[in-house]
Each structure stands twice: as structure tokens, then as C-alpha cells.
Design a protein around this motif. Structure first.
Motif, PDB file in Angstrom:
ATOM      1  N   ALA A 179      36.074  29.643  42.250  1.00 31.84           N
ATOM      2  CA  ALA A 179      35.473  28.380  41.826  1.00 31.84           C
ATOM      3  C   ALA A 179      33.974  28.515  41.590  1.00 31.84           C
ATOM      4  O   ALA A 179      33.392  27.725  40.849  1.00 31.84           O
ATOM      5  N   LEU A 180      33.335  29.502  42.245  1.00 35.70           N
ATOM      6  CA  LEU A 180      31.881  29.627  42.093  1.00 35.70           C
ATOM      7  C   LEU A 180      31.470  30.929  41.426  1.00 35.70           C
ATOM      8  O   LEU A 180      30.846  30.926  40.367  1.00 35.70           O
ATOM      9  N   LEU A 181      31.840  32.052  42.037  1.00 32.53           N
ATOM     10  CA  LEU A 181      31.253  33.321  41.603  1.00 32.53           C
ATOM     11  C   LEU A 181      31.718  33.717  40.206  1.00 32.53           C
ATOM     12  O   LEU A 181      30.904  34.125  39.377  1.00 32.53           O
ATOM     13  N   VAL A 182      33.013  33.583  39.908  1.00 28.21           N
ATOM     14  CA  VAL A 182      33.504  34.013  38.596  1.00 28.21           C
ATOM     15  C   VAL A 182      33.019  33.091  37.473  1.00 28.21           C
ATOM     16  O   VAL A 182      32.458  33.576  36.488  1.00 28.21           O
ATOM     17  N   PRO A 183      33.175  31.747  37.591  1.00 28.35           N
ATOM     18  CA  PRO A 183      32.698  30.881  36.501  1.00 28.35           C
ATOM     19  C   PRO A 183      31.194  30.982  36.263  1.00 28.35           C
ATOM     20  O   PRO A 183      30.746  30.887  35.121  1.00 28.35           O
ATOM     21  N   LEU A 184      30.416  31.192  37.317  1.00 31.28           N
ATOM     22  CA  LEU A 184      28.964  31.254  37.151  1.00 31.28           C
ATOM     23  C   LEU A 184      28.471  32.675  36.887  1.00 31.28           C
ATOM     24  O   LEU A 184      27.271  32.924  36.831  1.00 31.28           O
ATOM     25  N   GLU A 185      29.407  33.627  36.750  1.00 28.39           N
ATOM     26  CA  GLU A 185      29.070  35.038  36.505  1.00 28.39           C
ATOM     27  C   GLU A 185      28.124  35.587  37.564  1.00 28.39           C
ATOM     28  O   GLU A 185      27.125  36.232  37.268  1.00 28.39           O
ATOM     29  N   ALA A 210      47.193  47.163  43.367  1.00 31.37           N
ATOM     30  CA  ALA A 210      48.217  47.997  42.747  1.00 31.37           C
ATOM     31  C   ALA A 210      49.495  47.220  42.469  1.00 31.37           C
ATOM     32  O   ALA A 210      50.233  47.537  41.547  1.00 31.37           O
ATOM     33  N   LEU A 211      49.745  46.175  43.249  1.00 32.29           N
ATOM     34  CA  LEU A 211      51.039  45.496  43.153  1.00 32.29           C
ATOM     35  C   LEU A 211      51.121  44.592  41.932  1.00 32.29           C
ATOM     36  O   LEU A 211      52.090  44.632  41.175  1.00 32.29           O
ATOM     37  N   THR A 212      50.099  43.760  41.719  1.00 30.10           N
ATOM     38  CA  THR A 212      50.173  42.792  40.636  1.00 30.10           C
ATOM     39  C   THR A 212      49.253  43.134  39.468  1.00 30.10           C
ATOM     40  O   THR A 212      49.285  42.451  38.450  1.00 30.10           O
ATOM     41  N   ALA A 213      48.435  44.177  39.622  1.00 31.05           N
ATOM     42  CA  ALA A 213      47.501  44.610  38.574  1.00 31.05           C
ATOM     43  C   ALA A 213      46.506  43.522  38.159  1.00 31.05           C
ATOM     44  O   ALA A 213      46.035  43.473  37.045  1.00 31.05           O
ATOM     45  N   ARG A 214      46.215  42.597  39.081  1.00 31.80           N
ATOM     46  CA  ARG A 214      45.207  41.553  38.860  1.00 31.80           C
ATOM     47  C   ARG A 214      44.823  41.022  40.240  1.00 31.80           C
ATOM     48  O   ARG A 214      45.533  41.305  41.206  1.00 31.80           O
ATOM     49  N   PRO A 215      43.697  40.269  40.351  1.00 29.90           N
ATOM     50  CA  PRO A 215      43.383  39.689  41.661  1.00 29.90           C
ATOM     51  C   PRO A 215      44.500  38.742  42.103  1.00 29.90           C
ATOM     52  O   PRO A 215      45.196  38.162  41.268  1.00 29.90           O
ATOM     53  N   TYR A 216      44.664  38.606  43.427  1.00 37.10           N
ATOM     54  CA  TYR A 216      45.720  37.749  43.961  1.00 37.10           C
ATOM     55  C   TYR A 216      45.498  36.291  43.589  1.00 37.10           C
ATOM     56  O   TYR A 216      44.365  35.833  43.445  1.00 37.10           O
ATOM     57  N   THR A 217      46.632  35.540  43.469  1.00 37.28           N
ATOM     58  CA  THR A 217      46.523  34.091  43.341  1.00 37.28           C
ATOM     59  C   THR A 217      46.272  33.511  44.729  1.00 37.28           C
ATOM     60  O   THR A 217      46.303  34.228  45.730  1.00 37.28           O
ATOM     61  N   PHE A 218      46.051  32.170  44.774  1.00 34.33           N
ATOM     62  CA  PHE A 218      45.698  31.553  46.056  1.00 34.33           C
ATOM     63  C   PHE A 218      46.774  31.802  47.106  1.00 34.33           C
ATOM     64  O   PHE A 218      46.480  32.245  48.221  1.00 34.33           O
ATOM     65  N   SER A 262      40.610  34.324  54.107  1.00 34.66           N
ATOM     66  CA  SER A 262      41.227  34.586  52.802  1.00 34.66           C
ATOM     67  C   SER A 262      41.191  33.345  51.931  1.00 34.66           C
ATOM     68  O   SER A 262      40.869  33.418  50.747  1.00 34.66           O
ATOM     69  N   MET A 263      41.513  32.201  52.536  1.00 36.87           N
ATOM     70  CA  MET A 263      41.504  30.951  51.768  1.00 36.87           C
ATOM     71  C   MET A 263      40.115  30.642  51.243  1.00 36.87           C
ATOM     72  O   MET A 263      39.915  30.422  50.046  1.00 36.87           O
ATOM     73  N   ILE A 264      39.133  30.607  52.166  1.00 32.56           N
ATOM     74  CA  ILE A 264      37.783  30.179  51.786  1.00 32.56           C
ATOM     75  C   ILE A 264      37.177  31.140  50.764  1.00 32.56           C
ATOM     76  O   ILE A 264      36.605  30.712  49.761  1.00 32.56           O
ATOM     77  N   THR A 265      37.296  32.464  51.006  1.00 33.77           N
ATOM     78  CA  THR A 265      36.665  33.391  50.076  1.00 33.77           C
ATOM     79  C   THR A 265      37.363  33.349  48.717  1.00 33.77           C
ATOM     80  O   THR A 265      36.717  33.527  47.694  1.00 33.77           O
ATOM     81  N   TRP A 266      38.692  33.075  48.690  1.00 30.48           N
ATOM     82  CA  TRP A 266      39.371  32.964  47.390  1.00 30.48           C
ATOM     83  C   TRP A 266      38.789  31.790  46.613  1.00 30.48           C
ATOM     84  O   TRP A 266      38.493  31.898  45.428  1.00 30.48           O
ATOM     85  N   ILE A 267      38.609  30.664  47.305  1.00 30.48           N
ATOM     86  CA  ILE A 267      38.067  29.484  46.618  1.00 30.48           C
ATOM     87  C   ILE A 267      36.664  29.770  46.103  1.00 30.48           C
ATOM     88  O   ILE A 267      36.328  29.485  44.956  1.00 30.48           O
TER      89      ILE A 267
END
Lengths: 197, 202
Positions: free
Chosen positions: B64-70, B130-138, B55-60
Motif C-alpha cells: 500500500a505504501l512502498l510499491v505505489p510510491l516507488e 520459487a513457488l509462485t514466481a511472484r511476491p505472496y498475496t495477503f 507478516s500482515m503489517i509488512t505486507w500492507i
């Protein structure tokens, strides 16, 4: 030869009902026939395509890193399926949800890559992927028909029996376990009868 | 984000949306390793451990990589490779620094790579929930990883306890083995369905 292969994939070595592989997607998406069929065909496509590629490149892959290589090939085709489904079948994509990307870890696909495509030539791997995919799809359809009829009294979204009170537990999680238990039980019963003869 | 939402995530992942019994993730080890109680506990511990680290590694990687670099469309390929590499790494580190833990978890680690629960928790953390209506924070992602692992362990240990007793039972011939385990899991899932009355999501 095709007939014998078909019989092997669908009956004698059925991936779900005999070998008990790929259980997660088969229980999770078999809530309706449309979902089951969609998942079955998507997995069949990935299975055939990855079997073809793996049988073509098997000579170049070092023995030690073969599993990661297979997973990359499979993940590539899963991504193709994901993007195509999102573009053309958004409803199916929404109802299958997380189980579309999870085709990557479907043990049927990795199992066939490891046990068959990495040892056999292109044509035989293609046929194997096709019959195993069909066996997976047929088993998924059997499960989904039971669950959709018993759980929501519908088939392909149409009303099935007038006046029948559906048991909604069958489209919830417990119904999945109970359905596969009894379908497997019936399959075992028929097999034991045949062996006794 | 408060402590309340972390508790909600934990109870949601352990009881209400139990990974095995409600979401059908990780069924292969669930039926494969639940024949004996001791191996069920070992497998459960290994899953909690790998799920938390994954969970930690894939969140980072996701943020840090996939979203900023689209590159979000590469998610599936990247996540499965990271998890496969991670399991190998964990195995090597344990072998070097904690031989006793390696002895206990060692044989279960290779089985975890193709456990769909691990990839599942990574994908669920990165998706809109469903709980936070957005991706989880770290922090939420870590809690969700630990809690999902505990939920998996809970189901696995309960199942192993029942199956040990079941060996002495007189089961009808065609249902022997796997089918009767499915019936057991189905009954357990009905019991867990009772938790869905917890109204945590509003």
C-alpha cells in the motif's frame, strides 16, 4: 596499541568463535570463500560507519529510545551497502541474497553500538569497529575455507586437490553447523591448553 | 490461488525449508532459549504470534505504501522499524488485555526484535519466491508467517528436548556447551534434509 586491539578483535574477543554473536549470517554465507569475504567486508563497513555516527551523536540520543535510534543508523548504512552491491557486484548480491538486508539484525553490530560506541569517543569507536569487523571477517573466512574445500573441493572457485571426492553435505545446511562446532571445539581446546599452563 | 498452494507453502516453510535448520534464520534464540523445554515452548509461541502479525503489517506497508510510491529501496529501514514498534505494541496490548498470556510470553518478547527470522519472513514474503514466481498475496503471506513460526517452534522444541538429555551425557571437554549443541543441530539438519525430496515445487 593497535596490535593489542587487533589481538582483542581477532583472537581473545572474536565475535563469532568466542562470543558466539552473528551466527545466522556466518553459517548461511560461509559456503564459499568469496561469499564469506564479501559478507565480512560488508558487515565491517556497516560496523565502522555506524560506530562512527553513533559515537558522534551519543550525546543527543535520549536513553529510552537509544536502541531504535541505533537500528535506524545501522539500517541506513545497510541500505547503502545493498544499493552499491546491487549496482557493482550483482553476482555476490545474488548469492548472499536475503542476508545482505539481514546485516541490520546482526547482533555483532548492534552489540558494539550498545556496548562500545555509545560510551566511547570517535577514535576509539572507529578502531573498535575496525578490529571487531576484522575478527568477524577472519572467522567467516576460516569457516568458508573449511566448507568450500571439504564441500566442493575448490578454493576461490579453483580446483583444490585432484582426486579428492568432495562431501557435498558441507556446503548444505548441516555442514555449516558441523563446521562451526569443530572450529569452536578446536578454539576451546587451545584456550584450555593455554589456561592449564 | 487455491488451498493446495497454501498447503504447499505451509509444508515448505515447516519441513522442507525449515527456518532454523535449512535457512539459518533465528539462530540466536535457537541456541539461547533451547536449554529448557518450558521456555522453548514459550519462545516458540511468542515467535508464531509476532511473525503472523508482522507478516500482515509488512505486507500492507509493502503493497500500500512502498510499491505505489516507488520507495522499495527503503524496505530494510521501514521493515525493521515497523517490527521493533510492533513488538513493543504487542507487549503493551498483551499486558493490558491478557495478563495471563503476557505472563507466559512477556520475557521473550523483547528478545524478538533482533530475531532475524522475523525480518527474514517479511523480506521473503515481499520478494519473488520459487513457488509462485511472484511476491505472496495477503493470504499467502499470513500462511507463510504462521507456518514459518511453527517451523521455528518445531526445531526449537526438538532441540530443547535433546539438550535436556544431553546435560547428563559425557561430552569431551572442549566440545562442552555450545559446540555440542551445534553438532546436535547439524545432525537434526541432516534429518530435515530428508524432507527436501518432497517434490512440491513443480
Amino acid at each position: 596499541m593497535i596490535g593489542a586491539e587487533l589481538k582483542r578483535g581477532i583472537v581473545t574477543e572474536n565475535p563469532i568463535l568466542i562470543l558466539a554473536l552473528g551466527l545466522c549470517p556466518s553459517l548461511a554465507v560461509s559456503t564459499s570463500l568469496v561469499n564469506g569475504l564479501g559478507m565480512g567486508l560488508a558487515a565491517t563497513f556497516v560496523l565502522v560507519a555506524s560506530n562512527i555516527i553513533i559515537s558522534l551523536v551519543k550525546g543527543f540520543i535520549p536513553e529510552k529510545v537509544r536502541i531504535p535510534c541505533f537500528i535506524v543508523v545501522i539500517a541506513t548504512f545497510v541500505t547503502i551497502v545493498q544499493l552499491v552491491m546491487k549496482a557493482y557486484l550483482p553476482e555476490l548480491n545474488a548469492s548472499l541474497g536475503i542476508f545482505v538486508p539481514l546485516i541490520v539484525v546482526n547482533c555483532v553490530i548492534l552489540g558494539r553500538a550498545e556496548a562500545f560506541a555509545s560510551k566511547n569517543n570517535l577514535f576509539r569507536s572507529l578502531i573498535d569497529g575496525l578490529v571487531m569487523g576484522l575478527g568477524f571477517t577472519v572467522a567467516l573466512c576460516i569457516l568458508s575455507v573449511f566448507r568450500e574445500v571439504l564441500g566442493s573441493n575448490k578454493l576461490l572457485g579453483l580446483k583444490f586437490l585432484p582426486g579428492f571426492q568432495p562431501m557435498s553435505v558441507f556446503i548444505l545446511a548441516p555442514g555449516g553447523f558441523l563446521t562451526i562446532a569443530f572450529v569452536m571445539g578446536i578454539v576451546n581446546y587451545v584456550r584450555q591448553k593455554k589456561e592449564a599452563k | 490461488m487455491s488451498a493446495i498452494s497454501l498447503i504447499q507453502i505451509s509444508i515448505g516453510a515447516i519441513l522442507i525449508n525449515n527456518f532454523v535448520l535449512m535457512k539459518f534464520l533465528g539462530l540466536c534464540p535457537f541456541f539461547g532459549v533451547s536449554k529448557r523445554l518450558s521456555s522453548a515452548v514459550g519462545m516458540g509461541m511468542a515467535v508464531v504470534f509476532v511473525m503472523t502479525v508482522a507478516s500482515m503489517i509488512t505486507w500492507i506497508i509493502q503493497n500500500a505504501l512502498l510499491v505505489p510510491l516507488e520507495l522499495a529501496y527503503l524496505q530494510t529501514i521501514v521493515f525493521i522499524l515497523v517490527i521493533a514498534a510492533l513488538v513493543q505494541l504487542v507487549e503493551m496490548i498483551l499486558q493490558k488485555f491478557s495478563p495471563s498470556l503476557y505472563e507466559a510470553l512477556g520475557i521473550f518478547l523483547p528478545l524478538i526484535t533482533t530475531n532475524c527470522a522475523i525480518l527474514g519472513v517479511a523480506l521473503l514474503n515481499a520478494g519473488i519466491n520459487a513457488l509462485t514466481a511472484r511476491p505472496y498475496t495477503f493470504l499467502e503471506a499470513i500462511v507463510s508467517g504462521i507456518a514459518s513460526g511453527i517451523g521455528f517452534t518445531l526445531a526449537l522444541v526438538l532441540m530443547a528436548g535433546i539438550r535436556e538429555k544431553l546435560e547428563l551425557a559425557d561430552v569431551p571437554g572442549p566440545l562442552k556447551g555450545l559446540p555440542v549443541a551445534f553438532v546436535t543441530a547439524g545432525l537434526m539438519a541432516i534429518a530435515f534434509l530428508g524432507f527436501s525430496g518432497f517434490d512440491f515445487f513443480r
